[in-house]
Every structure is written in structure tokens, then in C-alpha cells.
Design a protein around this motif. Structure first.
Motif, short mmCIF file in Angstrom:
data_model
loop_
_atom_site.label_atom_id
_atom_site.label_comp_id
_atom_site.label_asym_id
_atom_site.label_seq_id
_atom_site.Cartn_x
_atom_site.Cartn_y
_atom_site.Cartn_z
N GLU A 17 0.86 -1.18 0.00
CA GLU A 17 0.00 0.00 0.00
C GLU A 17 0.90 1.24 0.00
OE1 GLU A 17 -3.77 0.95 -0.25
OE2 GLU A 17 -3.68 -0.76 1.11
N VAL A 18 0.58 2.23 -0.81
CA VAL A 18 1.42 3.42 -0.91
C VAL A 18 0.66 4.64 -0.39
CG1 VAL A 18 2.70 4.96 -2.46
CG2 VAL A 18 2.57 2.50 -2.95
N PHE A 19 1.34 5.44 0.44
CA PHE A 19 0.80 6.73 0.85
C PHE A 19 1.87 7.79 0.64
CE2 PHE A 19 -1.31 3.63 3.75
CZ PHE A 19 -2.59 3.75 3.24
N GLY A 74 11.44 11.65 2.76
CA GLY A 74 11.58 10.51 3.66
C GLY A 74 10.77 9.35 3.13
N ARG A 75 11.42 8.18 3.07
CA ARG A 75 10.72 7.00 2.56
C ARG A 75 10.83 5.88 3.59
NH1 ARG A 75 13.93 2.72 -0.01
NH2 ARG A 75 14.09 2.61 2.24
N PHE A 76 9.68 5.36 4.00
CA PHE A 76 9.62 4.39 5.08
C PHE A 76 8.96 3.10 4.58
CE2 PHE A 76 9.89 8.55 6.83
CZ PHE A 76 10.66 8.42 7.97
N ILE A 77 9.60 1.97 4.86
CA ILE A 77 8.99 0.67 4.56
C ILE A 77 8.46 0.11 5.88
CG2 ILE A 77 9.40 -1.71 3.79
CD1 ILE A 77 11.65 -0.55 1.99
N ILE A 78 7.15 -0.08 5.94
CA ILE A 78 6.50 -0.54 7.17
C ILE A 78 5.96 -1.94 6.93
CG2 ILE A 78 4.63 -0.04 8.82
CD1 ILE A 78 4.88 2.93 7.90
N ASP A 79 6.28 -2.86 7.82
CA ASP A 79 5.88 -4.26 7.62
C ASP A 79 4.44 -4.49 8.13
OD1 ASP A 79 5.81 -4.81 10.34
OD2 ASP A 79 7.73 -5.87 10.38
N PRO A 80 3.89 -5.68 7.88
CA PRO A 80 2.48 -5.92 8.27
C PRO A 80 2.22 -5.81 9.77
CG PRO A 80 3.16 -7.51 6.62
CD PRO A 80 4.40 -6.79 7.04
N ASP A 81 3.25 -5.86 10.59
CA ASP A 81 3.08 -5.65 12.03
C ASP A 81 3.09 -4.17 12.41
OD1 ASP A 81 2.96 -8.38 12.64
OD2 ASP A 81 5.15 -8.53 12.60
N GLY A 82 3.28 -3.29 11.42
CA GLY A 82 3.34 -1.86 11.70
C GLY A 82 4.70 -1.42 12.18
N VAL A 83 5.72 -2.23 11.91
CA VAL A 83 7.09 -1.91 12.33
C VAL A 83 7.85 -1.32 11.14
CG1 VAL A 83 9.29 -2.88 13.10
CG2 VAL A 83 7.13 -3.66 14.13
N ILE A 84 8.55 -0.22 11.39
CA ILE A 84 9.37 0.39 10.34
C ILE A 84 10.61 -0.47 10.13
CG2 ILE A 84 10.73 2.41 9.68
CD1 ILE A 84 8.92 4.08 11.53
N GLN A 85 10.76 -1.01 8.93
CA GLN A 85 11.94 -1.84 8.65
C GLN A 85 13.05 -1.05 7.99
OE1 GLN A 85 12.53 -4.68 9.79
NE2 GLN A 85 10.53 -5.47 10.38
N ALA A 86 12.69 -0.02 7.23
CA ALA A 86 13.72 0.74 6.52
C ALA A 86 13.29 2.17 6.37
CB ALA A 86 13.98 0.13 5.14
N MET A 87 14.25 3.07 6.41
CA MET A 87 13.95 4.46 6.12
C MET A 87 15.09 5.07 5.33
SD MET A 87 14.54 6.60 9.64
CE MET A 87 13.46 5.72 10.74
N HIS B 68 -4.30 0.17 8.04
CA HIS B 68 -3.69 -0.57 6.94
C HIS B 68 -2.59 -1.52 7.42
CE1 HIS B 68 -5.84 1.84 3.94
NE2 HIS B 68 -5.74 2.79 4.84
N PHE B 69 -2.38 -1.57 8.73
CA PHE B 69 -1.44 -2.57 9.25
C PHE B 69 -1.99 -3.95 8.87
CE2 PHE B 69 0.26 0.28 12.94
CZ PHE B 69 0.92 1.05 12.01
N GLY B 70 -1.08 -4.87 8.62
CA GLY B 70 -1.49 -6.16 8.06
C GLY B 70 -1.04 -6.27 6.61
N LYS B 71 -0.79 -5.09 6.01
CA LYS B 71 -0.19 -5.07 4.67
C LYS B 71 1.19 -4.39 4.78
CE LYS B 71 -2.51 -4.31 0.94
NZ LYS B 71 -3.28 -3.64 -0.13
N TRP B 72 1.98 -4.57 3.74
CA TRP B 72 3.21 -3.78 3.63
C TRP B 72 2.82 -2.37 3.21
CZ3 TRP B 72 8.12 -5.51 4.86
CH2 TRP B 72 8.23 -6.88 5.13
N ILE B 73 3.52 -1.39 3.76
CA ILE B 73 3.20 0.02 3.47
C ILE B 73 4.48 0.74 3.04
CG2 ILE B 73 2.43 2.22 4.45
CD1 ILE B 73 0.73 0.52 6.44
#
Lengths: 149, 85
Positions: A17-19, A74-87, B68-73
Motif C-alpha cells: 500500500e502506498v501513501f 523521507g521513505r519508510f517501509i512498514i511491515d504488516p506488524d506496523g514496524v518500520i523496517q527501513a527508512m 492498513h497494518f497487516g499489509k506492507w506500506i
């Protein structure tokens, strides 16, 4: 942002998903889409364009520039747990490289799918060998991976 | 997509789940500012949740990140509309 809009289908295929966020109002986002971006990208911007006029979100992510009143790249990759994996944060004059974001997402998806048993070496691309950290790999990375490959 | 009534107020994004900012102290007070308190994003940490008005495919809506948690963002900030890069 047009670069991301143009390649949006690649991200959709990865279930991403992109925002996008800037300090412009959502009304200005509409004008930018209607008058410029839709002429660069077939069908216009396919993702949500968020408005952060007071910079509240940007501050929370450490990308709001108080002096200029703008948000840095700023570009953030957020995983399905809502954790930021990369910025990655760049000052305004230099744009991001979309392919690198995709590469990092693919790498993090692989790591997640392996439940953390696999890791990707520097420069890893999909299809390349991965590393399986453990006692047998200590001192033996050279056997499975070299920097010039 | 749910259409939201559009008033004239300057609506903006807001971080969720945070205490309200403290009243400003004297100018020489220790700078425990909400700037620092609010900057919580770091790799390996939870993404700060927020709610923001958004433009999406011809309409206006609201986005809450945690919905939207549950998907990659992929969350991308940029300096401004109608800029050149």
C-alpha cells in the motif's frame, strides 16, 4: 511522486500500500494530479495523497524541516506488524530511486517469509543466493558470497 | 470510499495516540519540546500512527495508518506539490 505512480503496479503485485505525504492541502493534491501528474502518468495518481499542513506527521517521522516548513524526502517501509523496517531521508534536490525501494521490500518480504532464518547480503537481488545465519555460516560467508558478485 | 463534507477549516494530519502537547514554558526552560517528544520513528520500532485528510482518485477521504497494518506500506514524504524533482 510521479515515478512511484508510474510503477505502482509493481508495488501492487508485492501487496504494498502506498501513501504520499506533503504539507500541501488535499485540495492542492487534486490540482497537482489533475493538471500535471495525470499528464505524466496514465490515469493519474493511483494511491492516496495525504495532507500534513501543520507538519505533525512529518515531525513524528523526523522529516519535517522547521526552517523551510516543508517535508524532506523521507521513505519508510512498514511491515504488516506496523514496524518500520527501513527508512531513507534525502534533502529536496535529489530524488529517490524507485527500484531500490522495490528491492528492499522484496528483501524484507523474503526475510519475513523465512521467519528470520534468511538474510540478504549486500546488493542482493531477487533470485540471488541468500544467507542462512547460524553456526555453520560463521567464518564461511566467503564460500557462499563475494562482494564482486 | 466515503465522501467527507469539506469545510473551510484548515484541516491537517494529526499524530494519534499521543498526550496533548504541554503548555509552553518560559523561553529559557529546558527544551523538552513536543518536537523531540513526538519524533518517535526509528527502524525496528512501531510506525507512529496518524490520521490525515487525503486526495484519492477524484475524491477526498481520510487515511488512518494503523487501519492498513497487516499489509506492507510504503510511506513517502516529499517537499511539495508542483516542485520539480
Amino acid at each position: 511522486m510521479s515515478a512511484v505512480a508510474d510503477k505502482y503496479s509493481e508495488l501492487q503485485n508485492l501487496g504494498v500500500e502506498v501513501f504520499s505525504v506533503s504539507v500541501d492541502s488535499h485540495f492542492v493534491h487534486k490540482m497537482w494530479n489533475d493538471h500535471e501528474l495525470s499528464r505524466m502518468v496514465e490515469g493519474g495518481v493511483p494511491f492516496h495523497m495525504l495532507s500534513d499542513q501543520a507538519g505533525n506527521i512529518g515531525r513524528a517521522y523526523g522529516v519535517y524541516d522547521e526552517n523551510q516548513g516543508i517535508e524532506l524526502r523521507g521513505r519508510f517501509i512498514i511491515d504488516p506488524d506496523g514496524v518500520i523496517q527501513a527508512m531513507e531521508v534525502l534533502t529536496p534536490p535529489v530524488g529517490r530511486k524507485f527500484a531500490e525501494s522495490v528491492r528492499q521490500i522484496q528483501a524484507y518480504q523474503l526475510v519475513r517469509a523465512s521467519k528470520g532464518t534468511e538474510a540478504t547480503p549486500a546488493g542482493w537481488m531477487p533470485g540471488d543466493p541468500v544467507l542462512r545465519p547460524g553456526p555453520d555460516l560463521v567464518g564461511n560467508v566467503w564460500k557462499v558470497w563475494k562482494p564482486h558478485e | 470510499m466515503e465522501a467527507k463534507p469539506q469545510g473551510c477549516a484548515r484541516i491537517t494530519g494529526a499524530v494519534l495516540g499521543e498526550p496533548p502537547p504541554a503548555a509552553p514554558g518560559p523561553p529559557d526552560a529546558p527544551a523538552t519540546t513536543r518536537k523531540e517528544a513526538a519524533m518517535t520513528a526509528r527502524v525496528g520500532g512501531k510506525a507512529p500512527d496518524f490520521n490525515a485528510p487525503a486526495y484519492f482518485k477524484g475524491g477526498f477521504t481520510n487515511v488512518q495508518l494503523s487501519a492498513h497494518f497487516g499489509k506492507w506500506i510504503l510511506l513517502c514524504f516529499y517537499p511539495g506539490d508542483f516542485t520539480f524533482v
